[in-house]
Motif scaffolding. Structure first.
Motif, PDB file in Angstrom:
ATOM      1  N   ALA A  26       0.829  -1.205   0.000  1.00 45.41           N
ATOM      2  CA  ALA A  26       0.000   0.000   0.000  1.00 45.41           C
ATOM      3  C   ALA A  26       0.865   1.258   0.000  1.00 45.41           C
ATOM      4  CB  ALA A  26      -0.932  -0.001   1.207  1.00 45.41           C
ATOM      5  N   ASP A  27       2.013   1.183   0.639  1.00 50.68           N
ATOM      6  CA  ASP A  27       2.932   2.320   0.633  1.00 50.68           C
ATOM      7  C   ASP A  27       3.402   2.605  -0.790  1.00 50.68           C
ATOM      8  OD1 ASP A  27       4.638   4.305   1.958  1.00 50.68           O
ATOM      9  OD2 ASP A  27       6.293   2.978   1.419  1.00 50.68           O
ATOM     10  N   VAL A  28       3.704   1.538  -1.538  1.00 50.22           N
ATOM     11  CA  VAL A  28       4.107   1.698  -2.940  1.00 50.22           C
ATOM     12  C   VAL A  28       2.981   2.341  -3.745  1.00 50.22           C
ATOM     13  CG1 VAL A  28       4.643   0.436  -5.061  1.00 50.22           C
ATOM     14  CG2 VAL A  28       5.776  -0.196  -2.925  1.00 50.22           C
ATOM     15  N   VAL A  29       1.751   1.853  -3.547  1.00 52.39           N
ATOM     16  CA  VAL A  29       0.606   2.369  -4.297  1.00 52.39           C
ATOM     17  C   VAL A  29       0.328   3.826  -3.927  1.00 52.39           C
ATOM     18  CG1 VAL A  29      -1.857   2.077  -4.766  1.00 52.39           C
ATOM     19  CG2 VAL A  29      -0.401   0.069  -4.515  1.00 52.39           C
ATOM     20  N   SER A  30       0.376   4.142  -2.634  1.00 47.99           N
ATOM     21  CA  SER A  30       0.080   5.511  -2.202  1.00 47.99           C
ATOM     22  C   SER A  30       1.093   6.498  -2.753  1.00 47.99           C
ATOM     23  CB  SER A  30       0.037   5.584  -0.671  1.00 47.99           C
ATOM     24  OG  SER A  30       1.335   5.438  -0.106  1.00 47.99           O
ATOM     25  N   ARG A  31       2.355   6.082  -2.820  1.00 44.83           N
ATOM     26  CA  ARG A  31       3.399   6.968  -3.343  1.00 44.83           C
ATOM     27  C   ARG A  31       3.340   7.063  -4.871  1.00 44.83           C
ATOM     28  NH1 ARG A  31       7.164   8.193   0.684  1.00 44.83           N
ATOM     29  NH2 ARG A  31       7.013   6.898   2.565  1.00 44.83           N
ATOM     30  N   ASN A  32       2.548   6.199  -5.481  1.00 47.81           N
ATOM     31  CA  ASN A  32       2.379   6.209  -6.936  1.00 47.81           C
ATOM     32  C   ASN A  32       1.032   6.828  -7.320  1.00 47.81           C
ATOM     33  OD1 ASN A  32       3.423   5.510  -9.557  1.00 47.81           O
ATOM     34  ND2 ASN A  32       1.922   3.836  -9.649  1.00 47.81           N
ATOM     35  N   GLY A  33       0.519   7.702  -6.464  1.00 48.59           N
ATOM     36  CA  GLY A  33      -0.751   8.348  -6.754  1.00 48.59           C
ATOM     37  C   GLY A  33      -1.937   7.412  -6.661  1.00 48.59           C
ATOM     38  N   TRP A  34      -1.834   6.401  -5.814  1.00 45.90           N
ATOM     39  CA  TRP A  34      -2.860   5.370  -5.642  1.00 45.90           C
ATOM     40  C   TRP A  34      -3.160   4.642  -6.949  1.00 45.90           C
ATOM     41  CZ3 TRP A  34      -3.997   2.967  -1.412  1.00 45.90           C
ATOM     42  CH2 TRP A  34      -3.766   3.610  -0.190  1.00 45.90           C
TER      43      TRP A  34
END
Length: 251
Positions: A26-34
């Motif tokens: 989720a950290d990866v996704v959140s930092r990628n603009g979700w």
């Protein structure tokens, strides 16, 4: 409307994603603009490499395709499509996906800090987050992140005995790799300070009786470098440093 591409599920024994792994994804996704990440992205490759060490599933019989880059793409797609407001068709995730998403929505900074903590501990290899099946085992207190974990048992007296032995031998309390001396640099504030490192990490040796010769004095930077990625000994790190210095001074 964004269409999320999800790779076909791999054959073989499926290992359920646990809370700590989902926080990292989720950290990866959140930092990628979700938005989910592709399997060939640097983010997917890095997370796959970290999780494939298996530290969060110690003792489990993990399949060869465990946490492959394709599975990272699929999990990040689960997280993107499960987020409230997503307009397309949701992929098949699980209850923990939704719990973690809510936590990121409510406290994005705190959850990113939690992910950074989990990542750092996994990279260091000595202190591992506890594999948990429910996010309720975690809680926030006083604006800081409370982390439920486990660590290798250590003898607190070994550090002081090691420092006493070094001083008795007439050697300085300094890093054995780069010779950094906290006392020389910071005066009385740094006098006698150093980090004590096991030449062979406890997560490798397991329960053992540690001799003082098995302990090394390291500055914080060299200590981190010994643990970064696959661990190396202080002697190996010193050789790398000397080789790097020699290559830069060569004509």
């Amino acid at each position: 409307m964004r269409i999320v591409t999800v790779p076909r599920r791999e054959e073989g024994n499926m290992v359920d994603w646990i809370y700590d792994e989902i926080v990292l994804a989720a950290d990866v996704v959140s930092r990628n603009g979700w938005k989910s990440v592709r399997s060939n992205s640097k983010e997917a490759k890095a997370l796959s490499a970290l999780l494939r060490r298996g530290a969060l599933h110690a003792g489990a019989d993990l399949p060869a395709n465990f946490r492959s880059v394709a599975s990272i793409q699929r999990k990040t797609a689960d997280l993107e499509t499960a987020r409230p407001g997503y307009q397309g068709k949701a992929t098949r995730g699980n209850r923990l996906d939704r719990i973690v998403i809510v936590q990121f929505e409510q406290d994005p900074t705190g959850m990113q800090q939690r992910a950074s903590m989990i990542r750092r501990l996994l990279e260091e290899g000595e202190e591992l987050p506890m594999s948990v099946g429910d996010a309720d085992d975690y809680g926030d207190e006083g604006g800081l992140v409370e982390f439920v974990g486990r660590r290798r048992e250590r003898d607190p007296k070994l550090r002081s005995r090691k420092l006493d032995a070094v001083e008795a031998s007439g050697l300085p309390i300094a890093c054995e790799v780069c010779s950094f001396d906290f006392g020389e640099r910071y005066g009385s504030r740094g006098k006698g300070y150093i980090e004590v490192h096991h030449r062979h990490p406890l997560h490798v040796t397991g329960a053992t009786r540690t001799h003082l010769d098995e302990l090394a004095l390291l500055c914080a930077n060299c200590h981190r470098m010994c643990h970064r990625g696959d661990w190396i000994t202080p002697d190996s790190l010193r050789a790398i440093m000397h080789a790097e210095v020699a290559s830069r001074s060569a004509p």
